[in-house]
Design an enzyme around this catalytic site. Structure first.
Site, PDB file in Angstrom:
ATOM      1  N   GLU A 143      42.834  43.276  35.690  1.00 53.82           N
ATOM      2  CA  GLU A 143      43.457  41.980  36.106  1.00 53.82           C
ATOM      3  C   GLU A 143      45.075  41.734  35.615  1.00 53.82           C
ATOM      4  OE1 GLU A 143      42.318  37.144  36.142  1.00 53.82           O
ATOM      5  OE2 GLU A 143      41.827  38.231  34.384  1.00 53.82           O
ATOM      6  N   ASP A 178      43.015  36.791  40.522  1.00 53.37           N
ATOM      7  CA  ASP A 178      42.934  35.455  40.140  1.00 53.37           C
ATOM      8  C   ASP A 178      44.282  34.845  40.838  1.00 53.37           C
ATOM      9  OD1 ASP A 178      43.252  32.889  39.071  1.00 53.37           O
ATOM     10  OD2 ASP A 178      42.288  33.667  37.092  1.00 53.37           O
ATOM     11  N   GLN A 204      39.316  35.176  41.251  1.00 50.10           N
ATOM     12  CA  GLN A 204      38.972  33.781  40.489  1.00 50.10           C
ATOM     13  C   GLN A 204      40.021  32.615  40.881  1.00 50.10           C
ATOM     14  OE1 GLN A 204      39.653  35.700  36.812  1.00 50.10           O
ATOM     15  NE2 GLN A 204      37.622  35.487  36.242  1.00 50.10           N
ATOM     16  N   GLU A 240      37.494  29.911  37.185  1.00 47.20           N
ATOM     17  CA  GLU A 240      38.223  29.952  35.919  1.00 47.20           C
ATOM     18  C   GLU A 240      39.249  28.755  35.712  1.00 47.20           C
ATOM     19  OE1 GLU A 240      39.180  33.725  32.988  1.00 47.20           O
ATOM     20  OE2 GLU A 240      40.587  33.330  34.615  1.00 47.20           O
TER      21      GLU A 240
END
Length: 258
Positions: A143, A178, A204, A240
């Site tokens: 990530e 994300d 996310q 998240e």
């Protein structure tokens, strides 16, 4: 229709960790993710998942000494043995929890002169971990994390992550996208997602800039949810974010997607 997973490290955190599973299920979530399970026996977590009909979507490999500020081991030279032990430990938890995706945090760059050595270690460790996970039918994720939330994090942009995928060529190695981190570092979220979607293994969300509910801030999440649907994305979307108050009071954004 997108499938949303509550991040139990950040949501419902007015309750003890093992009580958050019931809260997530009552709020309508069918999947959960969290940072780390290692403070609890896998059997206790599995019991909560089974009791509340939840799917464990994702968790991270052991990150080193998180309380002391470490943020992963995968790119840290001279920590390879510890990283490999963490891979085995995470696999044991994943099998007990029925979780198919594990994220390997890269770690922090303490000295820019070390970056080439760190990259070589990162590639070596990711190759090892991907192949170990492949033996169990599991997917390894990396990530890119924005440099404001975690200053010095080794990998920050989607292009960096997908270049590593191309270099290693491991079929079960994917990148988390994300949208919170990507918006802060590069913006142009729809085009960035379209460019890299074949290598995206998990998504996310959080509001930008304050990492609260996704109906706050500068990102048009309904547009992105529709984009994910239209693109054929069939994975989970991890929530998240840090609720502004009681988690349930901030779930108005979720009512039309439940």
């Amino acid at each position: 229709m997108p499938r949303f997973a509550a991040n139990l490290s950040m949501m419902f955190n007015d309750a003890p960790f093992l009580e958050r599973f019931a809260r997530a299920a009552a709020a309508g979530f069918r999947g959960v993710e969290f940072l780390f399970p290692y403070d609890y026996p896998a059997e206790q977590i599995a019991e909560q998942l089974d009791k509340h009909g939840l799917t464990q979507v994702l968790f991270n490999l052991p990150p080193g000494d998180f309380a002391a500020g470490e943020r992963g081991l995968a790119a840290l030279p001279d920590r390879a043995a510890e990283f490999r032990e963490g891979v085995d430990r995470a696999i044991d938890y994943a099998r007990a929890l029925g979780c198919t995706r594990l994220h390997a945090m890269a770690g922090l760059v303490a000295d820019e002169a070390m970056r080439p050595r760190m990259r070589a270690q990162y590639l070596e460790n990711l190759r090892y971990a991907a192949r170990r996970l492949q033996e169990h039918g599991l997917t390894l994720l990396i990530e890119p994390i924005n440099s404001r939330s975690i200053p010095g994090y080794f990998i920050n942009r989607q292009a960096e992550g997908h270049a590593i995928l191309a270099e290693l060529g491991e079929p079960n190695l994917k990148v988390q996208m994300d949208f919170f981190h990507a918006q802060i570092m590069e913006g142009d979220l729809a085009t960035t997602y379209r460019r890299f979607q074949a290598g995206v293994g998990h998504v996310q969300i959080a509001g930008v800039p304050d990492r609260h509910e996704p109906d706050t801030g500068e990102v048009n999440y309904p547009y992105l949810f529709q984009l994910l649907d239209d693109s054929g994305y069939d994975g989970w979307i991890g929530c998240e974010y840090s609720p502004r108050g009681l988690t349930e009071e901030g779930l108005g954004w979720y009512s039309s997607w439940r």
